[in-house]
Scaffold this motif. Structure first.
Motif, mmCIF file in Angstrom:
data_model
loop_
_atom_site.group_PDB
_atom_site.id
_atom_site.type_symbol
_atom_site.label_atom_id
_atom_site.label_comp_id
_atom_site.label_asym_id
_atom_site.label_seq_id
_atom_site.Cartn_x
_atom_site.Cartn_y
_atom_site.Cartn_z
ATOM 1 N N LYS A 1 -3.034 -0.799 -4.480
ATOM 2 C CA LYS A 1 -2.300 -0.221 -3.343
ATOM 3 C C LYS A 1 -1.104 -1.086 -2.962
ATOM 4 C CE LYS A 1 -5.700 2.254 -0.621
ATOM 5 N NZ LYS A 1 -6.704 1.874 0.382
ATOM 6 N N PHE A 2 0.008 -0.433 -2.673
ATOM 7 C CA PHE A 2 1.171 -1.141 -2.122
ATOM 8 C C PHE A 2 0.949 -1.357 -0.644
ATOM 9 C CE2 PHE A 2 4.762 -1.353 -5.177
ATOM 10 C CZ PHE A 2 4.121 -0.806 -6.278
ATOM 11 N N GLU A 3 1.218 -2.576 -0.209
ATOM 12 C CA GLU A 3 1.068 -2.880 1.218
ATOM 13 C C GLU A 3 2.293 -3.641 1.680
ATOM 14 O OE1 GLU A 3 -2.572 -5.059 1.860
ATOM 15 O OE2 GLU A 3 -3.634 -3.667 0.524
ATOM 16 N N LEU A 4 2.506 -3.571 2.973
ATOM 17 C CA LEU A 4 3.604 -4.364 3.537
ATOM 18 C C LEU A 4 3.138 -5.814 3.599
ATOM 19 C CD1 LEU A 4 6.402 -4.417 4.879
ATOM 20 C CD2 LEU A 4 5.238 -4.146 7.074
ATOM 21 N N ILE A 5 3.823 -6.668 2.858
ATOM 22 C CA ILE A 5 3.370 -8.064 2.871
ATOM 23 C C ILE A 5 4.514 -9.023 3.154
ATOM 24 C CG2 ILE A 5 1.348 -7.769 1.399
ATOM 25 C CD1 ILE A 5 3.059 -8.794 -0.921
ATOM 26 N N ASN A 6 4.115 -10.131 3.728
ATOM 27 C CA ASN A 6 5.061 -11.189 4.058
ATOM 28 C C ASN A 6 5.055 -12.186 2.905
ATOM 29 O OD1 ASN A 6 6.478 -13.294 5.088
ATOM 30 N ND2 ASN A 6 5.183 -13.606 6.902
ATOM 31 N N ILE B 1 8.095 -7.287 2.066
ATOM 32 C CA ILE B 1 8.298 -6.206 1.093
ATOM 33 C C ILE B 1 7.017 -5.370 0.990
ATOM 34 C CG2 ILE B 1 9.925 -7.566 -0.293
ATOM 35 C CD1 ILE B 1 7.696 -7.733 -2.426
ATOM 36 N N ARG B 2 7.199 -4.197 0.420
ATOM 37 C CA ARG B 2 6.005 -3.400 0.094
ATOM 38 C C ARG B 2 5.646 -3.732 -1.349
ATOM 39 N NH1 ARG B 2 4.453 0.055 3.883
ATOM 40 N NH2 ARG B 2 2.827 0.879 2.527
ATOM 41 N N ALA B 3 4.428 -4.236 -1.516
ATOM 42 C CA ALA B 3 4.043 -4.688 -2.852
ATOM 43 C C ALA B 3 2.524 -4.734 -2.960
ATOM 44 C CB ALA B 3 4.614 -6.069 -3.116
ATOM 45 N N HIS C 1 6.941 -3.183 -9.629
ATOM 46 C CA HIS C 1 7.538 -3.168 -8.285
ATOM 47 C C HIS C 1 9.000 -2.745 -8.289
ATOM 48 C CE1 HIS C 1 3.917 -5.545 -7.522
ATOM 49 N NE2 HIS C 1 4.047 -5.157 -6.262
ATOM 50 N N CYS D 1 11.761 -4.192 1.982
ATOM 51 C CA CYS D 1 11.305 -3.201 2.952
ATOM 52 C C CYS D 1 11.976 -3.523 4.269
ATOM 53 C CB CYS D 1 9.784 -3.294 3.064
ATOM 54 S SG CYS D 1 9.120 -2.068 4.145
#
Lengths: 134, 819
Positions: B655-660, B692-694, B795, B818
């Motif tokens: 799953k792509f998630e918003l990550i720092n 980013i979304r990754a 990505h 993102c």
């Protein structure tokens, strides 16, 4: 308090003969007071558990097994009122995060990656029993 | 004839008559020759001839006549003189014999003299009978015997005097007559008249018309100074004028003089024609002034109105931007014409004052004269629209189109006096219209001949106006079944497929609609077919931009679409099979590596167990072999696990998630803390990393691989440094790197001071199992950077490296940000 004082009965569920042997050897050598019951797959383990009047204090569970794998076993035991409270340690070669988190969701209490060295096995188990994180 | 011997003193002198008497042959008369004359005769004749007073003598029974020079003018020219001398009275005066004979007879009979003053005695003289007045006396002349032998007439002509008197008398009687009739004449006069007497202009006589003009009644005015009642007129100087006429006798005449008169209880401005003429008595003395006046207020104000309206018209005409002309009289004389009309006619500026027919003879055959005449005669305006008028301009007959009007012009009395002509040159419009029609025809022709299916649908019902053969073919309909019918009536099979909405929208909004590969189900050749069309619905407008309908252009792309669909299907099948195979492959990689892992782990474990079991008492050679097995199994495990990892990157279940990324980096650095410390590595982070979304695991894997590489390929004798910097990727680079446009990218550099590599190997290093160094120098499977590349592919990012041998490397990763 040492976990060892509490833990009497162990159960190992693993289809791998070698791993069972290593596990057994280390327990016999290092923790001779412990009794260890062994099952080669989930179904066998479940049968043993359901028929036993003395359930184990802790279960070591391999994931990749024939007939009933670790995942299916987890699902089964966690629906059994009599057995669901038994702590479960996943003992697997798979160490990826996804598997870990899946198992945690299913109710696994701890996750151990099978070591590559005998010495590491011994160290790991000793550490576990003496300083149980549970 | 007188002989010298016959000479007589009494006959001497005596002027003309003296000579005539002397030379007269008296022998043929009854009185005989002079010598035979009695003395009284001689004496009397002598007196007559020598008298300055007119005298005349009849002598003897025959009344032979004598007269003198003084009498002579009374006989006139070409009259009785000189025949009257020596003639008998009867012979001489037949015309007045009845008058004079009684008088003569009476003198002869009685001897009494007879005297008459200013007696009318008409005589023949100067070739005609003339009224001649005489004052005369007849007296008897006695002979020597005392008997009355002759009658002496002493006379004086008083014709002039009598005439003067008569003239005087006539004048006087006329005066009397005129005085007595003056009142009547004045009263009956068809104009206002009055006589004002004396220096105060006292109204002596005035007729009713004058009272009406003054706005007064007789009693107010008669025998009173006229200006006592006409105060406004006095103010306006009319009394002074009147006084002047009274004093000088000079007649004063004015036409249309404005004068304020108090009439009908209000001061009114009246316009009067008037004459002030001195009124003289019989002796010529001025006793007053006679006033004759005509009230022309109506006419003047009518004329003023006319002038006003004329002026208005004139200014209107001259200022109008469109052609205007005014033609007066039945002959249509041009009295006004603005420049616009002059320009239209193209006959030069010198047309005013000429007649319409003179200036525009070419219109004679174009019915325009009669239109003008009708307007003038009937007073009904005439309007023409879009009328073709051929005018001769510069000697050339040219076609024009006009909207024009002939409007009757009325004078102040409501009579038509002329015609106003307004016109709008609509030639250009007509030419434009003709061109438009031409282009419309061309357009229709183009539609019909177009090599694509075209049709025009008119109105909100989308009635088929034109459709070319290709369109009919596309519809699968004959000309007769669709033409001039609402499209969905002629083509009912096209109903309820969403086309109504599209056509309505284009018709209502004017926004064109373009459709690609739009399937439409139609009955063609008796069966339902799906026709794919590329079509454009364009609004079809008139010249003013009003939407008349919809122009539809359509291309049947069914074969292409079917071919493409077929290809797509094949591609889809292939892709699916490829994906299946890929999955199988990664499944295989996963399972095989997973399963391979077990024996390798066992070897490693049991070698360890073996070594422990053998204890320290062991052959050194055996110990070496055990070590080699141990290392090989360890390496095998690493390899297997790396292959496992990379095979897991291929599965798309993550799953792509918003990550720092800062947190990810921090965790990775924490993992490598021991190694970093061991190598005394300086890690510098220049810029905060983005969000980013990754896939979180993959990001951590990526950073982990890059950090571990930097640490691994470090120089032995140098302090290791790793710098991580981040910036926004330039838009130009987005293009250069062939990245998906319209997205912002982050650029993260991992800069180390390690051993580097030759730039020519920069792309190779990302290939799986590619190694640049001997295994003995640097551990590794050659999978790490391949994993990084795979992660960035997952990505939509990019990784590349820049380096020189022995001078460090920069690994750059590019990732979509993102925002």
């Amino acid at each position: 308090m040492l976990m060892g004082d509490m833990i009497q009965n162990l159960m190992l569920i693993d289809d791998d003969e070698d791993d069972r042997e290593i596990f057994l050897t280390i327990v016999e050598d290092s923790f001779p007071d412990f009794s260890l019951s062994i099952a080669t797959n989930g179904r066998e383990a479940l049968q043993k558990l359901q028929n036993s009047s003395n359930p184990p204090d802790i279960i070591f569970l391999d994931l990749n097994m024939p007939l009933m794998n670790g995942r299916q076993f987890m699902q089964a035991i966690k629906t059994d009122i009599n057995l669901q409270q038994i702590p479960i340690v996943i003992l697997s070669t798979s160490s990826d995060n996804k598997t870990r988190s899946d198992m945690e969701i299913l109710g696994a209490n701890y996750f151990i990656t099978k070591p590559d060295k005998y010495s590491a096995w011994k160290e790991m188990l000793s550490d576990f029993f003496l300083n149980s994180p549970l | 004839m007188l002989k010298s011997t016959d000479y007589y003193n009494f006959l001497e002198g005596g002027g003309e008559l003296g000579e005539l008497v002397r030379n007269y042959d008296w022998s043929k008369t009854s009185i005989g020759t002079v010598d035979q004359w009695p003395l009284p005769l001689r004496t009397t004749v002598g007196i007559i001839l020598h008298s300055g007073f007119p005298m005349f003598l009849w002598w003897g029974d025959e009344m032979i006549q004598f007269y003198n020079d003084a009498y002579r003018p009374s006989l006139g020219e070409n009259g009785k003189h000189p025949g009257a001398l020596g003639q008998s009275a009867l012979e001489c005066w037949p015309e007045i014999w009845q008058i004079i004979y009684p008088l003569i007879s009476n003198v002869k009979a009685t001897g009494e003299s007879f005297f008459l003053e200013d007696q009318l005695v008409p005589i023949f003289r100067n070739g005609a009978i003339q009224d001649v007045y005489w004052t005369f006396s007849y007296s008897a002349v006695y002979d020597e015997y005392g008997a009355i032998a002759g009658v002496l007439v002493v006379c004086h002509e008083t014709t002039k005097k009598v005439e003067t008197i008569e003239r005087l008398e006539t004048t006087q009687s006329a005066l009397i007559l005129s005085e007595s009739n003056l009142k009547n004449i004045i009263q009956r006069a068809p104009v206002a008249m009055c006589i004002l007497k004396g220096p105060n202009h006292i109204v002596e006589i005035a007729n009713d018309r004058m009272f009406i003009l003054w706005g007064k009644v007789r009693e107010q005015m008669i025998n009173k100074p006229v200006f006592d009642e006409l105060l406004e007129a006095r103010e306006e100087g009319f009394e002074d004028l009147l006084t002047k006429v009274y004093q000088t006798g000079e007649t004063y005449t004015r036409y249309g003089a404005p004068v304020t008169l108090y009439r009908n209880d209000e001061a009114q401005l009246a316009y009067i024609h008037f004459v002030y003429e001195a009124f003289r008595e019989g002796d010529g003395e001025i006793s007053g002034v006679m006033v004759v006046a005509i009230d022309v207020t109506k006419e003047i104000s009518a004329r003023q109105k006319l002038e006003e309206s004329e002026n208005k018209i004139r200014s209107l005409v001259e200022s109008a931007p469109f052609p205007i002309g005014v033609y007066e009289g039945i002959e249509m004389r041009i009295t006004m014409l603005n420049q616009a009309m002059i320009n239209v006619w193209g006959k030069g500026d010198d047309v005013i004052g000429k007649t319409y027919m003179e200036v525009l003879p070419e219109l004679e055959t174009q019915k325009i004269y009669s239109q003008l005449e009708q307007v003038f005669k009937t007073g009904k305006p005439f309007h023409a629209r879009n009328q073709r008028v051929d005018l001769v301009v510069k000697g050339q007959l040219e076609i024009f189109f006009f909207n024009y009007s002939f409007t009757p012009l009325y004078d102040g009395f409501g009579n038509v006096y002329g015609v106003m002509n307004t016109a709008a040159d609509v030639t250009d419009l007509n030419i434009a219209k003709i061109k438009l029609e031409q282009s419309e025809r061309n357009f229709r022709q183009m539609v019909l001949q177009a090599p694509v299916a075209m049709c025009i649908l008119l109105g909100s019902d989308h009635i088929v106006e034109i459709a070319n053969d290709m369109m009919l073919e596309l519809w699968g309909k004959s000309f007769e079944t669709v033409m001039h019918l609402p499209i969905f009536k002629g083509l009912p099979d096209a109903r309820d497929q969403g086309l109504e909405l599209l056509l309505d929208r284009v018709y209502n909004t004017g926004d064109p609609i373009i459709a690609n590969e739009r399937p439409v189900n139609l009955i063609r050749n008796g069966k339902w077919e799906t026709v794919y069309q590329n079509f454009v619905y364009e609004p079809y407008r008139d010249s003013t931009g009003k939407i008349l309908g919809v122009l539809a252009i359509s291309v049947d792309v069914t074969p292409q679409v079917l071919a493409r669909l077929k290809i797509e299907e094949i591609v889809k099948e292939r892709t699916e099979s490829l994906e299946r195979k890929n999955d199988e492959l990664s499944q295989f990689a996963y399972i095989s590596s997973h399963d391979l892992q077990e024996p390798a782990r066992k070897i490693s474990t049991f070698i360890d167990a073996l070594e422990m079991t053998l204890g320290s008492d062991i052959d050194p050679k055996a110990k070496t072999y055990i070590k080699k097995i141990d290392r090989a199994s360890a390496r095998m495990l690493t390899l297997i696990r790396d292959v496992l990892s990379i095979s897991q990157l291929s599965s798309h279940h993550e799953k792509f998630e918003l990550i720092n990324l800062n947190a990810v980096l921090k965790d990775v650095l924490a993992d490598y803390e021991l190694l970093i410390d061991e190598k005394k590595c300086i890690v510098t982070i220049n810029e905060e990393l983005p969000f980013i979304r990754a896939i979180p695991v993959q990001m951590s894997q990526l950073f982990s691989n890059l950090i571990s590489n930097a640490l691994k390929f470090s120089k032995q004798n140098e302090r290791v440094s790793v710098t991580i910097q981040h910036s926004r990727l330039d838009k130009s680079d987005v293009k250069n790197y062939k990245l998906k446009p319209g997205i912002n990218y982050s650029k993260i550099d991992f800069i180390d001071n390690g051993i580097g590599f030759q730039q020519e190997n920069a792309s190779q290093i990302f290939n799986i199992f590619q190694r640049l160094h001997g295994r003995s120098d640097y551990e590794g499977t050659g999978i790490g950077l391949a994993m990084c590349k795979k992660i960035l592919e997952n990505h939509d990012g990019l990784i590349f490296a820049k380096s020189n041998l022995n001078s460090g490397s920069t690994f750059t990763i590019i990732l979509p940000i993102c925002e």
